[in-house]
Design a protein around this motif. Structure first.
Motif, PDB file in Angstrom:
ATOM      1  N   VAL A 139      -5.354   0.234  -8.357  1.00  0.00           N
ATOM      2  CA  VAL A 139      -6.353   0.381  -7.749  1.00  0.00           C
ATOM      3  C   VAL A 139      -7.058   1.621  -8.313  1.00  0.00           C
ATOM      4  CG1 VAL A 139      -6.836   1.822  -5.278  1.00  0.00           C
ATOM      5  CG2 VAL A 139      -5.230   0.114  -5.478  1.00  0.00           C
ATOM      6  N   GLY A 140      -6.444   2.377  -8.820  1.00  0.00           N
ATOM      7  CA  GLY A 140      -6.970   3.744  -9.484  1.00  0.00           C
ATOM      8  C   GLY A 140      -7.767   3.164 -10.662  1.00  0.00           C
ATOM      9  N   MET A 141      -7.269   2.415 -11.534  1.00  0.00           N
ATOM     10  CA  MET A 141      -7.981   1.935 -12.688  1.00  0.00           C
ATOM     11  C   MET A 141      -8.985   1.056 -12.496  1.00  0.00           C
ATOM     12  SD  MET A 141      -6.293   2.842 -15.586  1.00  0.00           S
ATOM     13  CE  MET A 141      -6.533   1.374 -17.010  1.00  0.00           C
ATOM     14  N   ASN A 142      -8.785   0.342 -11.401  1.00  0.00           N
ATOM     15  CA  ASN A 142     -10.107  -0.718 -10.826  1.00  0.00           C
ATOM     16  C   ASN A 142     -11.134   0.335 -10.557  1.00  0.00           C
ATOM     17  OD1 ASN A 142     -11.436  -2.985  -9.747  1.00  0.00           O
ATOM     18  ND2 ASN A 142     -10.657  -2.333  -7.672  1.00  0.00           N
ATOM     19  N   GLY A 153      -7.463  -9.599  -5.191  1.00  0.00           N
ATOM     20  CA  GLY A 153      -7.256  -9.837  -6.752  1.00  0.00           C
ATOM     21  C   GLY A 153      -6.131  -8.729  -7.271  1.00  0.00           C
ATOM     22  N   LEU A 154      -6.383  -7.723  -6.708  1.00  0.00           N
ATOM     23  CA  LEU A 154      -5.222  -6.411  -6.943  1.00  0.00           C
ATOM     24  C   LEU A 154      -3.874  -6.748  -6.587  1.00  0.00           C
ATOM     25  CD1 LEU A 154      -7.443  -3.266  -6.317  1.00  0.00           C
ATOM     26  CD2 LEU A 154      -6.507  -4.208  -8.637  1.00  0.00           C
ATOM     27  N   PHE A 167       2.195  -5.340  -1.077  1.00  0.00           N
ATOM     28  CA  PHE A 167       2.038  -4.808  -0.150  1.00  0.00           C
ATOM     29  C   PHE A 167       1.567  -3.266  -0.408  1.00  0.00           C
ATOM     30  CE2 PHE A 167       3.899  -1.173   2.271  1.00  0.00           C
ATOM     31  CZ  PHE A 167       3.601  -1.470   3.486  1.00  0.00           C
ATOM     32  N   ASN A 168       1.969  -2.714  -1.347  1.00  0.00           N
ATOM     33  CA  ASN A 168       1.664  -1.340  -1.713  1.00  0.00           C
ATOM     34  C   ASN A 168       0.051  -1.187  -2.200  1.00  0.00           C
ATOM     35  OD1 ASN A 168       3.694   0.538  -1.160  1.00  0.00           O
ATOM     36  ND2 ASN A 168       4.682  -0.894  -2.662  1.00  0.00           N
ATOM     37  N   VAL A 169      -0.490  -2.360  -2.539  1.00  0.00           N
ATOM     38  CA  VAL A 169      -2.097  -2.184  -2.794  1.00  0.00           C
ATOM     39  C   VAL A 169      -2.921  -1.742  -1.691  1.00  0.00           C
ATOM     40  CG1 VAL A 169      -4.035  -3.744  -3.460  1.00  0.00           C
ATOM     41  CG2 VAL A 169      -1.931  -3.684  -4.742  1.00  0.00           C
TER      42      VAL A 169
END
Ligand code: ATP
Length: 302
Positions: A139-142, A153-154, A167-169
């Protein structure tokens, strides 16, 4: 009033967005722990994984990931990982490194990145810390590189790093099916106080799943009919009877229900009030070092 013990871990209320609004080249994300409020292990698949049906719940106990881009040319190594927990590797063996490296290569990222993990979630405790750090990295890199990937997508990308990563996304309260990648959002869980107690024993997730498969083949498996249910609790408890003892102890201390998370060894109890949770946590903390008072987390990563 809070218990006098120094070891019960109190968590601050959440007060920031997640991820924190980005200054260019900088993002900070909370990577939340999770418990399985329910875990049914279904059939074994051809790839040797098991299908599951699990209600997964994020907790406010979290690691913090800080991702920064480095502007100096020729920085080496390209991904620099640091962690406040010296027992964790900071190279290719770390899921954060793997996730960052994957994105760097897939999207041709040319700026070096520095990632810091402030670890608070107990490691290898059944609380999904590694998977959550991994999801937070994606998520952070995105966000930091403006890749424009959606949650879907993630999640797809996350599955290559582990069954709990999708799940954690997003996190929250979700029904997870398949190996954990088929996710359905559920009504947010009531704001119980959740007391978590982490026993200092090593549990191999693979061994627990293998044992379950073996016991089921022998057809002497008994379905657990409690409100909370974890098919793996009897298996891990057969190897480590202190798990069942701890579940019983949590209930005696006033938990409306208690169970093990994941394949263990963490045990959690649901408490109706802060006061009841504090009293129980203090009592548990007399014999168990890692005791936390947490609550269900609704904040989304994306
Ligand atoms: P699982 O049940 O999926 O094995 P868990 O929640 O019980 O996970 P984790 O804290 O995720 O346990 O750690 C499992 C293993 O993953 C550890 O042995 C650790 O060395 C490795 N690992 C790799 N990266 C990380 C990370 N960022 N944080 C924690 N553990 C990590």
């Amino acid at each position: 009033m809070r218990p006098s013990s120094q070891n019960v871990n109190y968590l601050p209320d959440n007060c920031i967005e997640n991820p924190r609004p980005t200054v260019e080249g900088f993002v900070q994300i909370k990577a939340f722990s999770k418990i399985n409020l329910n875990l049914e292990v279904l059939e074994r698949r051809a790839d040797n994984y098991h299908n599951i049906r699990s209600v997964m719940q994020s907790l406010d106990l979290h690691d913090t990931l800080t991702i920064k881009t480095e502007t100096r040319a020729g920085d080496n190594p390209f991904i620099q990982l640091e962690c406040n927990n010296p027992t964790l590797p900071v190279d290719e063996r770390n899921l954060v490194y793997q996730a960052a490296d994957y994105m760097v290569k897939k999207y041709g990222i040319r700026q070096p990145v520095r990632i810091r993990i402030d670890k608070r979630i107990p490691v290898a405790a059944g609380l999904g810390g590694g998977s959550s750090d991994c999801a937070a990295t994606l998520v952070g890199m995105n966000q930091i590189f403006g890749l424009g990937l959606t949650a879907v997508g993630l999640r797809e990308m996350g599955l290559r790093f582990g069954a709990d990563v999708p799940f954690n996304v997003t996190g929250g309260t979700m029904l997870a099916e398949g190996v954990g990648e088929v996710l359905t959002e559920l009504t947010p869980y009531p704001s119980y106080r959740i007391v978590l107690a982490c026993l200092p024993i090593a549990v191999s997730t693979k061994e627990i799943f293998d044992r379950l498969a073996e016991i089921r083949t022998k057809a002497d498996y008994v379905q657990n009919e409690k409100k909370l249910n974890n098919d793996l609790t009897p298996i891990t408890s057969s190897l480590h009877p202190e798990i069942n003892e701890l579940i019983t102890r949590m209930k005696r201390l006033g938990a409306s229900d208690a169970d093990m998370s994941g394949s263990g060894p963490s045990v959690y109890g649901l408490f109706e009030s802060e006061r009841a949770a504090q009293t129980a946590a203090q009592a548990l903390n007399e014999t168990i070092k890692n005791v936390y008072i947490t609550r269900p987390e609704r904040m989304r990563l994306i």
